[in-house]
Design an enzyme around this catalytic site. Sequence first.
Site, PDB file in Angstrom:
ATOM      1  N   GLU A 196       0.835  -1.201   0.000  1.00  0.00           N
ATOM      2  CA  GLU A 196       0.000   0.000   0.000  1.00  0.00           C
ATOM      3  C   GLU A 196       0.874   1.258   0.000  1.00  0.00           C
ATOM      4  O   GLU A 196       1.858   1.350   0.739  1.00  0.00           O
ATOM      5  CB  GLU A 196      -0.896   0.008   1.244  1.00  0.00           C
ATOM      6  CG  GLU A 196      -1.801   1.238   1.334  1.00  0.00           C
ATOM      7  CD  GLU A 196      -2.836   1.114   2.427  1.00  0.00           C
ATOM      8  OE1 GLU A 196      -3.627   0.152   2.350  1.00  0.00           O
ATOM      9  OE2 GLU A 196      -2.834   1.943   3.353  1.00  0.00           O
ATOM     10  N   HIS A 241     -13.333  -2.525  14.909  1.00  0.00           N
ATOM     11  CA  HIS A 241     -13.375  -1.110  14.529  1.00  0.00           C
ATOM     12  C   HIS A 241     -13.524  -0.288  15.803  1.00  0.00           C
ATOM     13  O   HIS A 241     -14.288  -0.654  16.707  1.00  0.00           O
ATOM     14  CB  HIS A 241     -14.558  -0.863  13.582  1.00  0.00           C
ATOM     15  CG  HIS A 241     -14.517   0.480  12.939  1.00  0.00           C
ATOM     16  ND1 HIS A 241     -14.859   1.636  13.611  1.00  0.00           N
ATOM     17  CD2 HIS A 241     -14.170   0.864  11.678  1.00  0.00           C
ATOM     18  CE1 HIS A 241     -14.730   2.672  12.803  1.00  0.00           C
ATOM     19  NE2 HIS A 241     -14.308   2.229  11.624  1.00  0.00           N
TER      20      HIS A 241
END
Length: 296
Positions: free
Chosen positions: A18, A153
């Site tokens: 990434e 999360h």
Amino acid sequence: MTKVIDRLRPGKTVFSVEFFPPRTDEEERQLWRAIRELEPLDPAYVSVTYGAGGSSRDRTVRTTGRIATDTTLVPMAHLTGVNHSIAELRHVIGSYAAEGISNVLAIRGDPPGDPMGEWIPHPEGITYAEELVRLVRECGDFCVGVAAFPHMHPRSPDLESDTRHMVNKLRAGADFSVAQMFLEPEYFLRLRDRLAQRGCHQPLLPGIMPITTPKVLGMTTQLSNMTIPDEVSAVLDPLRDDPAGFRTAGLEITTRLCEKLIAEGVPAVHFYSLNRAKATREVLENLGLSDGVLKG
């Protein structure tokens, strides 16, 4: 264009990388040095992030498009729903298609400025990532990835709620998911098991940031909603004033983590590179890289 899902080979572990879009001319030069250094190793794909609130939208489209046209790499562009209407999102997706990009990571995104601030949907936008997945699917023949969170999360109230939202994203049409960073493989493997128990068998890729400095270690914990494991602290804390020693030990810890994941049959190891190639290359060499395939 090649789809990411077609590069994830059953029975073999590959790797991906990434990047983030450059903000200055020097950052652009550094990014392309990293891209050219990693290109011969044939990563399964490379992705380009999308800034909070779409702040880097144009640079993301431009950078991902250049990767598509000027390299042999398979690019994947990020897309976030923050501060965007449905119409604007369709425009961005269309821009990707026009650049020849067929892989999109669909992320709801965090509020700009304060990731833990109140999340306010755009009045004409989306509320959940699963809606964004459906939208990308409606707009063309894209391979769609989503984010996963081994440590939950940060906005999830409990594990069951977190798992339910993850399952919803996959059932909305996601082809695979990429996990946020972690340092203990058990958290990743438990997430994989929870998804499989609910009938979701799409590839789940672990996200790894090579540990090179105390600052990078801090970023890993801050971004992933976790604390540093005691066994990692025991090794690295005494080396915080020894940059070379810290880096060597940090990359050894990163390598051991990857080895455990490869032994568990992960389809790919996804490296958060910070637009640098050296640390990622060193970990790959430690793992026995051969033509983009990692030897378990």
